[in-house]
Design a protein around this motif. Structure first.
Motif, PDB file in Angstrom:
ATOM      1  N   GLU A  95      35.013  45.312  49.108  1.00 34.76           N
ATOM      2  CA  GLU A  95      36.111  45.394  50.306  1.00 34.76           C
ATOM      3  C   GLU A  95      36.739  43.956  50.552  1.00 34.76           C
ATOM      4  N   VAL A  96      37.891  43.852  50.696  1.00 35.72           N
ATOM      5  CA  VAL A  96      38.375  42.627  51.064  1.00 35.72           C
ATOM      6  C   VAL A  96      39.700  42.778  51.901  1.00 35.72           C
ATOM      7  N   GLY A  97      39.752  42.544  53.192  1.00 35.27           N
ATOM      8  CA  GLY A  97      40.592  42.613  54.221  1.00 35.27           C
ATOM      9  C   GLY A  97      40.868  44.096  54.539  1.00 35.27           C
ATOM     10  N   GLY A  98      39.838  44.853  54.498  1.00 33.39           N
ATOM     11  CA  GLY A  98      39.958  46.261  54.752  1.00 33.39           C
ATOM     12  C   GLY A  98      40.661  47.133  53.629  1.00 33.39           C
ATOM     13  N   LEU A  99      40.528  46.401  52.356  1.00 30.72           N
ATOM     14  CA  LEU A  99      41.075  47.079  51.230  1.00 30.72           C
ATOM     15  C   LEU A  99      40.012  46.891  49.987  1.00 30.72           C
ATOM     16  N   TYR A 100      39.777  47.879  49.248  1.00 29.65           N
ATOM     17  CA  TYR A 100      38.877  48.123  48.211  1.00 29.65           C
ATOM     18  C   TYR A 100      39.546  47.637  46.766  1.00 29.65           C
ATOM     19  N   PHE A 101      38.920  46.666  46.110  1.00 30.58           N
ATOM     20  CA  PHE A 101      39.383  46.366  44.818  1.00 30.58           C
ATOM     21  C   PHE A 101      38.403  46.304  44.007  1.00 30.58           C
ATOM     22  N   PRO A 102      38.744  46.680  42.429  1.00 27.81           N
ATOM     23  CA  PRO A 102      37.697  46.391  41.495  1.00 27.81           C
ATOM     24  C   PRO A 102      37.556  44.995  41.017  1.00 27.81           C
ATOM     25  N   PHE A 103      36.158  44.666  41.023  1.00 23.94           N
ATOM     26  CA  PHE A 103      35.840  43.392  40.720  1.00 23.94           C
ATOM     27  C   PHE A 103      35.521  43.182  39.334  1.00 23.94           C
ATOM     28  N   SER A 104      35.466  44.228  38.694  1.00 24.21           N
ATOM     29  CA  SER A 104      35.337  44.160  37.292  1.00 24.21           C
ATOM     30  C   SER A 104      36.092  44.897  36.485  1.00 24.21           C
ATOM     31  N   MET A 105      36.942  44.302  35.427  1.00 21.33           N
ATOM     32  CA  MET A 105      37.633  45.054  34.516  1.00 21.33           C
ATOM     33  C   MET A 105      37.676  44.694  33.147  1.00 21.33           C
ATOM     34  N   ASN A 106      37.019  45.738  32.370  1.00 19.10           N
ATOM     35  CA  ASN A 106      36.914  45.696  30.820  1.00 19.10           C
ATOM     36  C   ASN A 106      38.206  46.111  30.055  1.00 19.10           C
ATOM     37  N   GLN A 107      38.840  45.250  29.410  1.00 17.76           N
ATOM     38  CA  GLN A 107      40.108  45.658  28.450  1.00 17.76           C
ATOM     39  C   GLN A 107      40.030  45.516  27.060  1.00 17.76           C
ATOM     40  N   GLY A 108      40.470  46.722  26.282  1.00 17.06           N
ATOM     41  CA  GLY A 108      40.075  46.556  24.904  1.00 17.06           C
ATOM     42  C   GLY A 108      41.014  47.785  24.543  1.00 17.06           C
ATOM     43  N   ILE A 109      40.804  47.838  23.206  1.00 18.84           N
ATOM     44  CA  ILE A 109      41.695  49.106  22.214  1.00 18.84           C
ATOM     45  C   ILE A 109      40.511  50.229  22.439  1.00 18.84           C
ATOM     46  N   LYS A 110      40.807  51.058  22.805  1.00 20.49           N
ATOM     47  CA  LYS A 110      40.058  52.654  23.049  1.00 20.49           C
ATOM     48  C   LYS A 110      39.391  52.964  21.379  1.00 20.49           C
ATOM     49  N   ASP A 111      37.996  53.204  21.875  1.00 24.36           N
ATOM     50  CA  ASP A 111      37.244  53.491  20.715  1.00 24.36           C
ATOM     51  C   ASP A 111      37.058  52.406  19.543  1.00 24.36           C
ATOM     52  N   GLN A 112      37.271  51.177  20.255  1.00 19.49           N
ATOM     53  CA  GLN A 112      36.986  50.232  19.245  1.00 19.49           C
ATOM     54  C   GLN A 112      36.134  49.015  19.870  1.00 19.49           C
ATOM     55  N   PRO A 113      35.244  48.400  19.218  1.00 16.40           N
ATOM     56  CA  PRO A 113      34.295  47.355  19.846  1.00 16.40           C
ATOM     57  C   PRO A 113      34.997  46.102  20.369  1.00 16.40           C
ATOM     58  N   GLY A 114      34.602  45.319  21.110  1.00 16.84           N
ATOM     59  CA  GLY A 114      34.873  44.232  21.732  1.00 16.84           C
ATOM     60  C   GLY A 114      35.677  44.524  22.980  1.00 16.84           C
ATOM     61  N   GLY A 115      36.781  43.618  23.167  1.00 13.78           N
ATOM     62  CA  GLY A 115      37.311  43.757  24.425  1.00 13.78           C
ATOM     63  C   GLY A 115      37.205  42.465  25.337  1.00 13.78           C
ATOM     64  N   GLN A 116      37.894  42.572  26.221  1.00 17.29           N
ATOM     65  CA  GLN A 116      37.682  41.416  27.199  1.00 17.29           C
ATOM     66  C   GLN A 116      37.200  41.770  28.392  1.00 17.29           C
ATOM     67  N   LEU A 117      36.038  41.166  29.145  1.00 20.80           N
ATOM     68  CA  LEU A 117      35.645  41.481  30.411  1.00 20.80           C
ATOM     69  C   LEU A 117      36.062  40.356  31.578  1.00 20.80           C
ATOM     70  N   ILE A 118      36.863  40.785  32.501  1.00 25.50           N
ATOM     71  CA  ILE A 118      37.285  39.977  33.542  1.00 25.50           C
ATOM     72  C   ILE A 118      36.475  40.403  34.746  1.00 25.50           C
ATOM     73  N   THR A 119      35.894  39.264  35.312  1.00 25.78           N
ATOM     74  CA  THR A 119      34.969  39.475  36.585  1.00 25.78           C
ATOM     75  C   THR A 119      35.739  38.732  37.514  1.00 25.78           C
ATOM     76  N   ILE A 120      36.302  39.197  38.648  1.00 24.75           N
ATOM     77  CA  ILE A 120      36.646  38.749  39.745  1.00 24.75           C
ATOM     78  C   ILE A 120      35.473  37.983  40.806  1.00 24.75           C
ATOM     79  N   THR A 121      35.767  36.950  40.997  1.00 29.50           N
ATOM     80  CA  THR A 121      35.124  36.227  41.873  1.00 29.50           C
ATOM     81  C   THR A 121      35.231  36.110  43.476  1.00 29.50           C
TER      82      THR A 121
END
Length: 251
Positions: A206-232
């Motif tokens: 929760e931030v300012g009365g709203l909820y945000f995802p603080f972790s986002m993992n982006q990559g190609i579906k069904d493939q290893p790897g990807g980029q993990l974004i962590t919001i602080t």
């Protein structure tokens, strides 16, 4: 015995009705309500996200800024240099060339497509009907052990190589909490054309009365790897210096 079978079937139908009877519109309404409400979302004028991205073990600090007026910026510090991506100053879309590390403007087609996304801040589902977007409930799917509603979102058409195509993405909403845990979209250009990009959302805070995802993992579906974004850290409605978005003209 036949009567018992009928009663059992009736009870079974009652048990599954709350899930199956959900409509796409109802799911979107529940989602917006659960993350803080449409009014709170509409009150956002700017958002600044600070965090880090994991590029295969190399951790880079990142910053993302976006405003309701259409300004947008993503930057990362790479070995003492600042790398810019998808920076929009209201007219010009630009970023840092990975080979030369010099600022480079995007072409007209990419810029036009990017302008469509301006309507999506702070959330693509806000006023989606007024924007001409369409949502469709595809069904229920289990994603990594979680029961979800699969929603198809069709936005404004985009241009790819001079051809107009639908801008389609799929959101998987947690059936209990009504928040997206996965988003998928087919890549329509570049080396990955035809592949499906997948973003996994988690750690809602929760931030300012709203909820945000603080972790986002982006990559190609069904493939290893990807980029993990962590919001602080997330800052809402702070004054934004417009000069940070300007394309650095060469002297």
């Amino acid at each position: 015995m036949k009567t018992l079978q009928i009663v059992f079937i009736a009870l079974l139908l009652i048990a599954i009705t709350p899930v199956s009877a959900q409509t796409a519109d109802e799911i979107v309404v529940n989602y917006l309500e659960n993350i803080g409400g449409e009014d709170n979302l509409r009150n956002i004028t700017s958002a600044k996200f600070t965090g880090k991205v994991d590029f295969g073990g190399m951790i880079l600090p990142i910053e993302m800024v976006q405003t309701t007026s259409g300004l947008r910026l993503t930057k990362a510090d790479v070995q003492g240099q600042t790398f810019y991506q998808e920076v929009y100053d209201g007219e010009t879309l630009w970023g840092t060339n990975q080979m030369t590390m010099a600022a480079e403007k995007s072409d007209a087609e990419a810029t036009a497509n990017f302008k469509n996304d301006i309507n999506d801040f702070p959330d693509p589902f806000i006023d989606y009907k007024k924007k001409g977007y369409k949502v469709e409930l595809i069904g229920n799917e289990t994603v990594e052990g979680t029961n979800t509603f699969k929603i198809k979102l069709v936005k404004e058409p985009i241009m790819i190589d001079g051809q107009q195509i639908d801008d389609v993405s799929y959101y998987y909403f947690d059936a209990d909490n009504y928040v997206p845990i996965v988003m998928e979209q087919e890549l329509t250009s570049g080396q990955g054309k035809g592949m499906t990009i997948q973003i996994k959302f988690s750690d809602y805070q929760e931030v300012g009365g709203l909820y945000f995802p603080f972790s986002m993992n982006q990559g190609i579906k069904d493939q290893p790897g990807g980029q993990l974004i962590t919001i602080t850290d997330i800052k809402l409605n702070e004054e934004v210096d417009k000069s940070m978005f300007a394309y650095p003209e060469k002297n």
